[in-house]
Design an enzyme around this catalytic site. Structure first.
Site, PDB file in Angstrom:
ATOM      1  CE  LYS A 289      -4.083   2.123   1.832  1.00 12.88           C
ATOM      2  NZ  LYS A 289      -3.617   3.416   1.308  1.00 12.88           N
TER       3      LYS A 289
ATOM      4  CD  GLU B  35      -1.751   5.594  -4.273  1.00  9.91           C
ATOM      5  OE1 GLU B  35      -1.737   6.165  -3.178  1.00  9.91           O
ATOM      6  OE2 GLU B  35      -2.756   5.013  -4.733  1.00  9.91           O
TER       7      GLU B  35
END
Length: 710
Positions: free
Chosen positions: A407, A455
């Site tokens: 993450k 991302e």
């Protein structure tokens, strides 16, 4: 700058980005005084020339002792040293003024002008109005439309006003009032369904959007620019009330719509305005340049409208109807009105980013035509939180294995490319292409029709940097010319939503991943590595490895999952750290103590009730932000103020933060029934809205409280 320093006999070093540009000038014959490239070992005793973005960087922090001076036109301001937080400021501007630019264009008399950097689109538009072909190289050029009419023409009665009573804006307002006075979901749905059936296609497309509290479709991210200051000025001018008198009414109601109703009740208009006519006013507001012209346009509209219509015009502009109506209920009512399945309608609306267009397709039984299309962003698929590896495995381990990704600490981005164009959208569907031009350029080099989910991270030497470094690139209208070298970025791609004209949303993640891995992506685009875990222990090991690499934790995904835009389902789960974090909204603020007595530094935090949508306080936070961040937020909170009682100021829930805490436990102190133990602000989340914050159910689950809600 080099010449001035040379005259003072000072040795000079150049930051890498400055040196590159200096070398380019030298290649074209420009001669400079002596200088050296930056050398960290020998920088002591030198003057180091850096781009503006280097201020506050880790590179400068390592140079001790040092004094920092800024060269800027803003140094003419007496407070520049304190505002810029430097030791000295010298007034030297690096660019021409507006009049200088106009004189330059007139002197050159070019056939065509291309603009870039700050206000490039606005300057190009100014030149086109002067009869010169001009286009902005940064961002999207907005062509002038015929509906950008003089204020006097906007104030004339609409030709269709006589027939607007039954299906015009007055009817829209009466339906909204009926919804506001109704508590039952079924009755609200019945009222809306009948109303939608009464409209023609044009009116249906507009009313459906406005009932979600927006002036324009979700996929249309261009702002109308009529903020609270413009609305206040227009209400004052249209009603004849002074601004202090209007402020008294506003404090009494704490509701912009009710304030407009009372303010306009003494001088109401009488026109029945058709829905397309109101849309014409919204479009004119968006195209108008500057708050003065926007205020004049809005004043002219308010003078024409009855008090109730004025109130709903203002409510749409503020983005909140305040009638107890959620977008999901509007979708259900539209599905019922045209006898289509609610889930199918919701998916079509999501894919198109326009509930109005989806409504028209539903009426004509054409929902199947709705597809993921280029440059129409969809909401991101979301992940629910879990506090530990065991909980995560119990959620996703039914298939025998889960996929794990690190993450990352960046911002979510959806990249659309094809037909010689590339655009980047944030998680709240805003266009951010100009902020990350190197990412867009890489997508253009890729060359194929595709939509990626990924991302964006600050990136250096093959690894991600902290979110703090990336924040320097966020919120900029146009990127600094040096910024790409000072704060390099990469985009890590973890999903493929469309390829070569085909939507992949309904394919399992494993199939989407196979197609993604077959692609050759140019830097700074890179594919997210994945790992497989077959039990909770392996998940824990991957989590610790991710934390050791400087990442937040892990994302676990079901390889059989389809992509469900905008939904936080059971297929994706985030396991972020030993103690979880929550995304919350700031609903109240207060002045601090001691050195923070002049700034708003104490924040009341709230989660969202997943059923009613209400915001429920869950605790307060005082630490985590820097003094500079608090100073920057203080005027923003004051502008969002709704009411004040003593030192406490209730604010509109526009500021979203990620809050960390050691524990969360049941408590009767807050309306949520929970309290955070030792909360501290991890970071601001300007990429999120109040609809993206965590729910009460998620907080209760982290607290280990049984949640009986659906």
């Amino acid at each position: 700058i080099l010449a001035a320093l040379n005259g003072a006999g000072l040795p000079v070093m150049l930051h890498g980005a400055v040196e590159k540009i200096t070398r380019v000038y030298e290649e074209f014959g420009v001669t400079f005084p002596p200088y050296a490239a930056y050398d960290s070992a020998n920088v002591r005793g030198h003057v180091l020339i850096c781009p503006p973005g280097a201020k506050g960087s880790r590179m400068l922090a390592k140079i001790k002792p040092c004094r920092v001076a800024m060269l800027t036109g803003w140094a003419l301001d007496a407070g520049a040293i304190h505002r810029r937080q430097v030791d000295a400021a010298f007034p030297l501007s690096d660019h021409a003024g507006y009049d200088d630019l106009l004189r330059q264009v007139e002197a050159v008399n070019p056939a065509r002008v291309l603009t870039l950097h700050g206000f490039a689109r606005e300057f190009a538009r100014d030149l086109r109005e002067r009869g010169i072909e001009a286009w902005a190289l940064t961002g999207t050029n907005q062509l002038e439309l015929s509906l950008s009419l003089p204020v006097a023409e906007l104030s004339r009665p609409a030709a269709t006003a006589a027939s607007a009573d039954d299906t015009g804006f007055n009817a829209f307002c009466l339906v909204s009032e009926a919804i506001r006075g109704t508590t039952g979901k079924l009755e609200k749905t019945r009222i809306l369904s009948g109303y939608f059936q009464s409209l023609d296609d044009t009116g249906l497309a507009l009313a459906a959007v406005w009932l979600t509290g927006r002036a324009f479709a979700q996929s249309d991210s261009r702002p109308h620019g009529a903020g609270s200051a413009v609305i206040r000025q227009a209400l004052s001018a249209a009603s004849g009330l002074s601004l202090p008198a209007l402020r008294i009414i506003s404090r009494k109601h704490n509701d912009t719509g009710l304030t407009a109703t009372e303010a306009m009740s003494a001088r109401p208009g009488t026109e029945a305005v058709a829905l397309p006519e109101l849309d014409r006013i919204f479009q004119a507001l968006r195209l108008a340049r500057g708050p003065l012209l926007k205020s004049e346009i809005l004043t002219a509209a308010l003078i024409r409208l009855p008090a109730l219509a004025s109130a709903y015009l203002v409510r749409i502009l503020t983005g909140d109807l305040r009638i107890g109506l959620k977008e999901g209920l509007v979708e259900e009512a539209l599905a019922e009105a045209f006898a289509v399945e609610a889930g199918a309608f919701r998916d079509a609306s999501m894919l198109m980013g326009d509930i109005g267009r989806a409504a028209v397709l539903a009426r004509h039984d054409r929902l199947a035509e709705a597809e993921l299309t280029l440059f129409q962003p969809v909401k991101c698929m979301l992940a629910g939180p879990e506090p530990d590896a065991e909980s995560l495995w119990s959620r996703l381990g039914h298939a025998g294995a889960v996929w794990l990704e690190d993450k990352l600490d960046g911002i979510r981005a959806q990249i659309h490319c094809g037909a010689g164009r590339a655009e980047i959208f944030s998680r709240d569907l805003k266009l951010i292409t100009a902020t990350f031009p190197e990412i867009a350029a890489a997508a253009l080099r890729f060359g194929e029709d595709a939509v990626f989910d990924g991302e964006i991270l600050a990136w250096e030497n093959g690894r991600a940097l902290s979110f703090f470094e990336l924040q320097k690139r966020l919120g900029r209208r146009d990127p600094d010319l040096f910024l790409g070298g000072e704060i390099p970025v990469a985009c890590v791609i973890f999903d493929l939503l469309r390829l070569q004209g085909e939507s992949l949303l309904k394919l399992p993640l494993s199939a989407r991943r196979a197609r993604l891995e077959a692609l050759g992506l140019p830097a700074p685009l890179r594919i997210m590595p994945i790992a497989t875990a077959a039990n909770a222990g392996e998940i824990e090991s991957c989590f610790k490895a991710a934390r050791a690499s400087g990442n937040e934790g892990v994302m676990a995904k079901d390889p059989a999952s389809i992509y469900t835009p905008g939904r936080r389902g059971l297929a994706w789960v985030k396991f972020k750290k030993d103690f979880a974090t929550l995304d919350v909204a700031v609903v109240a603020v207060a002045y601090g103590h001691g050195r923070r007595s002049k700034v708003l530094s104490d924040y009341t935090l709230a989660v969202r009730d997943g059923i009613s949508g209400a915001l429920l306080p869950i605790g307060k936070a005082y630490s985590g932000l820097t003094d500079a961040e608090i100073a920057q937020l203080t005027p923003e909170f004051l502008a969002l103020a709704q009411s004040r009682k003593g030192n406490r100021i209730e604010v509109e829930p526009r500021v979203i933060i990620e809050v960390a805490f050691d524990a969360i436990q049941p408590s009767g102190r807050h309306a949520s029934g929970l309290a955070l133990r030792f909360p501290r602000i991890k970071r601001l989340r300007p990429d999120k809205t109040v609809q993206d914050i965590d729910t009460l159910a998620a907080a209760r689950r982290l607290a280990g409280v049984t949640d009986r809600s659906p």
